[in-house]
Design a protein around this motif. Structure first.
Motif, short mmCIF file in Angstrom:
data_model
loop_
_atom_site.label_atom_id
_atom_site.label_comp_id
_atom_site.label_asym_id
_atom_site.label_seq_id
_atom_site.Cartn_x
_atom_site.Cartn_y
_atom_site.Cartn_z
N LEU A 189 0.69 -1.24 -0.01
CA LEU A 189 -0.06 0.09 0.05
C LEU A 189 1.04 1.20 -0.15
O LEU A 189 0.82 2.27 -0.68
CB LEU A 189 -0.84 -0.12 1.46
CG LEU A 189 -1.83 1.20 1.25
CD1 LEU A 189 -2.86 1.23 0.37
CD2 LEU A 189 -2.74 1.17 2.49
N LEU A 190 1.89 1.32 0.87
CA LEU A 190 2.67 2.40 0.66
C LEU A 190 3.65 2.54 -0.83
O LEU A 190 3.70 3.71 -1.15
CB LEU A 190 4.10 2.27 1.81
CG LEU A 190 3.46 2.23 3.42
CD1 LEU A 190 4.52 2.06 4.50
CD2 LEU A 190 3.09 3.73 3.62
N PHE A 191 3.88 1.38 -1.19
CA PHE A 191 4.66 1.60 -2.46
C PHE A 191 3.53 2.19 -3.56
O PHE A 191 3.85 3.09 -4.39
CB PHE A 191 5.19 0.22 -3.02
CG PHE A 191 5.11 0.16 -4.41
CD1 PHE A 191 6.21 0.59 -4.98
CD2 PHE A 191 4.27 -0.38 -5.29
CE1 PHE A 191 6.61 0.71 -6.31
CE2 PHE A 191 4.56 -0.51 -6.86
CZ PHE A 191 5.54 -0.05 -7.34
N LEU A 192 2.28 1.83 -3.57
CA LEU A 192 1.14 2.36 -4.30
C LEU A 192 0.94 3.78 -4.09
O LEU A 192 0.74 4.46 -5.00
CB LEU A 192 -0.06 1.62 -4.27
CG LEU A 192 -0.05 -0.03 -4.69
CD1 LEU A 192 -1.29 -0.74 -4.44
CD2 LEU A 192 0.25 -0.12 -6.23
N LEU A 193 1.02 3.82 -2.73
CA LEU A 193 1.04 5.72 -2.72
C LEU A 193 2.19 6.40 -3.10
O LEU A 193 1.99 7.48 -3.57
CB LEU A 193 0.85 6.02 -1.01
CG LEU A 193 -0.58 5.40 -0.33
CD1 LEU A 193 -0.29 5.57 1.05
CD2 LEU A 193 -1.63 6.23 -1.00
N GLY A 194 3.35 5.81 -3.14
CA GLY A 194 4.68 6.45 -3.59
C GLY A 194 4.22 6.49 -5.10
O GLY A 194 4.66 7.35 -5.70
#
Length: 196
Positions: free
Chosen positions: A12-17
């Motif tokens: 999820l953090l990667f997708l936000l980045g």
């Protein structure tokens, strides 16, 4: 070893980045290399399908997410003319070699071979952006690479099975993303030019 659910959080953090990179691309702040981002769609999805065929569960989410977000960024790179990056002969050679790796996977249809060729294809696709990040770090956004490295690292920490099918792609993603993050965030290429 940590709980596998942390893979969902890091993904999820990667997708936000990736969302930040996507927005910066649409605004013309970042200039993605179209060859890299197109192939970064194909290669991880190849590894993802290879992992699925090998029975890899939640850990395969890393490969899927690292293929899906580049697809969106590749599409966005056509929306703003300011986000264009000139494609060079080097880009085309890396792209051709990357596609060759994908074709070799299609011929073998063997899960671990698919993962190897997926990693090889992704690495060759990354070379133009690594060179660009070294020379022109201001045309990139570091967060997506830092969060991608975190995603790969967390996945490695959560693995319960240590076979190549499980650790191959997350380890590669951790390493390649960390290199890109360091090049962009700290403008290492420009600093090295000053030293040498």
């Amino acid at each position: 070893m940590i709980d596998e659910k942390f893979i969902l959080i890091s993904t999820l953090l990667f997708l936000l980045g990736g969302l930040e990179y996507l927005i910066n691309t649409i605004k013309g702040k970042t200039k993605p290399n179209k060859v890299t981002w197109f192939l970064w769609t194909l290669a991880p999805l190849t590894a993802f399908f290879g992992q699925i065929s090998q029975g890899v569960g939640l850990a395969s989410l890393v490969a899927f997410s690292t293929g899906f977000m580049p697809l969106l960024i590749f599409i966005a790179s056509f929306l703003n003319k300011q986000s264009e990056w000139k494609i060079t002969r080097f880009d085309m050679i890396c792209g051709a070699l990357s596609i060759t790796g994908l074709l070799l996977w299609m011929m073998t249809q063997v899960g671990n071979i698919a993962i190897i060729f997926g990693i090889l294809a992704d690495g060759l696709a990354a070379l133009p952006t690594i060179v660009k990040s070294y020379k022109y770090p201001e045309t990139e956004s570091a967060n997506i690479y830092g969060l991608s490295a975190l995603n790969g690292f967390v996945t490695l920490l959560a693995l319960k099975t240590w076979t190549f099918a499980y650790y191959g792609f997350p380890f590669y993603m951790f390493l390649s993303s960390l290199i890109l993050y360091l090049l962009v965030q700290f403008k290492l290429g420009k600093q090295l030019k000053r030293i040498f």
